[in-house]
Design an enzyme around this catalytic site. Structure first.
Site, PDB file in Angstrom:
ATOM      1  N   THR A 193      47.127  36.884  26.670  1.00 34.14           N
ATOM      2  CA  THR A 193      46.562  38.168  26.259  1.00 34.14           C
ATOM      3  C   THR A 193      47.294  38.756  25.064  1.00 34.14           C
ATOM      4  O   THR A 193      46.763  39.613  24.366  1.00 34.14           O
ATOM      5  CB  THR A 193      46.589  39.149  27.455  1.00 34.14           C
ATOM      6  OG1 THR A 193      45.850  38.561  28.534  1.00 34.14           O
ATOM      7  CG2 THR A 193      45.981  40.485  27.124  1.00 34.14           C
TER       8      THR A 193
ATOM      9  N   TYR B 228      53.900  28.519  33.596  1.00 34.97           N
ATOM     10  CA  TYR B 228      52.623  29.183  33.340  1.00 34.97           C
ATOM     11  C   TYR B 228      51.558  28.106  33.194  1.00 34.97           C
ATOM     12  O   TYR B 228      51.524  27.390  32.197  1.00 34.97           O
ATOM     13  CB  TYR B 228      52.752  30.048  32.086  1.00 34.97           C
ATOM     14  CG  TYR B 228      51.503  30.800  31.664  1.00 34.97           C
ATOM     15  CD1 TYR B 228      50.393  30.935  32.489  1.00 34.97           C
ATOM     16  CD2 TYR B 228      51.448  31.392  30.400  1.00 34.97           C
ATOM     17  CE1 TYR B 228      49.274  31.633  32.093  1.00 34.97           C
ATOM     18  CE2 TYR B 228      50.324  32.096  29.985  1.00 34.97           C
ATOM     19  CZ  TYR B 228      49.239  32.206  30.829  1.00 34.97           C
ATOM     20  OH  TYR B 228      48.114  32.899  30.419  1.00 34.97           O
TER      21      TYR B 228
ATOM     22  N   LYS C  12      52.940  31.075  37.394  1.00 37.38           N
ATOM     23  CA  LYS C  12      51.741  31.886  37.188  1.00 37.38           C
ATOM     24  C   LYS C  12      50.575  30.913  37.144  1.00 37.38           C
ATOM     25  O   LYS C  12      50.479  30.082  36.244  1.00 37.38           O
ATOM     26  CB  LYS C  12      51.809  32.689  35.890  1.00 37.38           C
ATOM     27  CG  LYS C  12      50.525  33.466  35.594  1.00 37.38           C
ATOM     28  CD  LYS C  12      50.539  34.122  34.229  1.00 37.38           C
ATOM     29  CE  LYS C  12      49.169  34.750  33.925  1.00 37.38           C
ATOM     30  NZ  LYS C  12      49.116  35.341  32.565  1.00 37.38           N
TER      31      LYS C  12
END
Length: 304
Positions: A53, A142, A171
């Site tokens: 993001t 991640y 994540k």
């Protein structure tokens, strides 16, 4: 840094803030720090920057370090700070992770190297190298195969967990919910897992997840944080109500490529000076903006 020694305390809604730019495309540190303060005011349990993001692939290493520095200064140990430090290049990943450690980050969020599509053995060696270089810094894997074209297998995560004590969590940004469960089963239920898939945030808590790093927190930080708190306090009805109330907002975020819709809304709400996204992304098209407006109207219950 105060959460670094006990990463198990890094739980809840970790907001992956956007990286604001000026209309001319320059890093807007003032807007970034203002966003972090707004996240604190709305109850987010932690802050992340430099994840998907945050448009890290469109920034230089120096810009990413500048953004990390600004967020570290603003966070100042009030909540956990988990900057994204991964890159497609190992030297950049090591440099960014070193800066995160120096700045007092509580953990480093390291994305699987993108585009190259490494094998599972190559992924093991990649993360083992990072973990060995920074033995005192918690490392969070991640996994986001939709962006990197590689999916780290549960057994590879388990190998890394067994080999390096500082690989403390992951994540998971995959829609394969069985993958979530397999990782926790193989790594142990004390392994920390955060969901990066908005509509799997609440379900993850039911199987032992630590929380979420959800783009929805950019627009509805209070609601996302409250969903976690309600669930952990046993108020499952409220958590479920919030889960469903967030559905239109989740659709909004992906009307066009994230984070363009989120930035568009943040600019119109006066929370950042500009909704500029760097190429190859573009600001929402006319049709996209119209759909965003429709979904925003349906999200009034949670966006405030």
């Amino acid at each position: 840094m105060k959460f670094r020694s006990d990463p198990a305390t890094i739980r809840g809604s970790i907001a992956p803030v956007v990286t604001p730019f000026t209309e001319d495309g320059e890093l807007d540190v003032d807007s970034l720090q203002a966003l972090v303060r707004w996240q604190f005011d709305r109850g987010s349990h932690g802050i992340s920057t430099g994840g998907s993001t945050g448009e890290p692939g469109a920034q230089s290493v120096e810009e990413r370090i500048a953004a990390m520095t600004a967020v570290a200064e603003e966070t100042a140990d009030r909540v956990p700070f988990l900057p994204g430090t991964g890159s497609a290049k190992l030297d950049e990943t090591l440099r960014l992770t070193a800066e995160a450690e120096r700045l007092g980050a509580d953990a480093a969020l390291v994305i699987t190297p993108y585009y190259a599509r490494p094998t599972q053995e190559a992924l093991f060696r990649w993360y083992a190298t990072v973990a060995a270089e920074f033995p005192g810094l918690p490392i969070v894997i991640y996994n986001v195969p939709s962006r990197t074209a590689v999916d780290i297998a549960p057994e590879t995560v388990a190998r890394l967990r067994r080999a390096h004590d500082n690989i403390v969590g992951i994540k998971e940004t995959t829609k394969d919910f069985e993958h979530f469960s397999q990782v926790l089963h193989r790594c142990g239920r004390d392994f920390l897992m955060w969901s990066g898939i908005e509509l799997l945030c609440l379900p993850l808590l039911a199987i032992g997840g630590a929380g979420f790093v959800s783009a929805a927190a950019n627009l509805a930080p209070a609601a996302v944080a409250r969903m976690y708190t309600a669930y952990t306090e046993g108020d499952h009805r409220t958590a479920l109500d919030l889960h469903y109330a967030l559905h239109p907002l989740v659709e909004l975020l992906f009307v066009e490529t994230n984070p363009a819709p989120a930035k568009w809304v943040l600019e119109r709400r006066g929370l950042i000076a500009s909704g500029h996204v760097r190429p190859p992304l573009i600001t929402p098209t006319e049709a996209g903006a119209a759909r965003i407006e429709e979904l925003l109207a349906q999200s009034e219950e949670v966006v405030r």
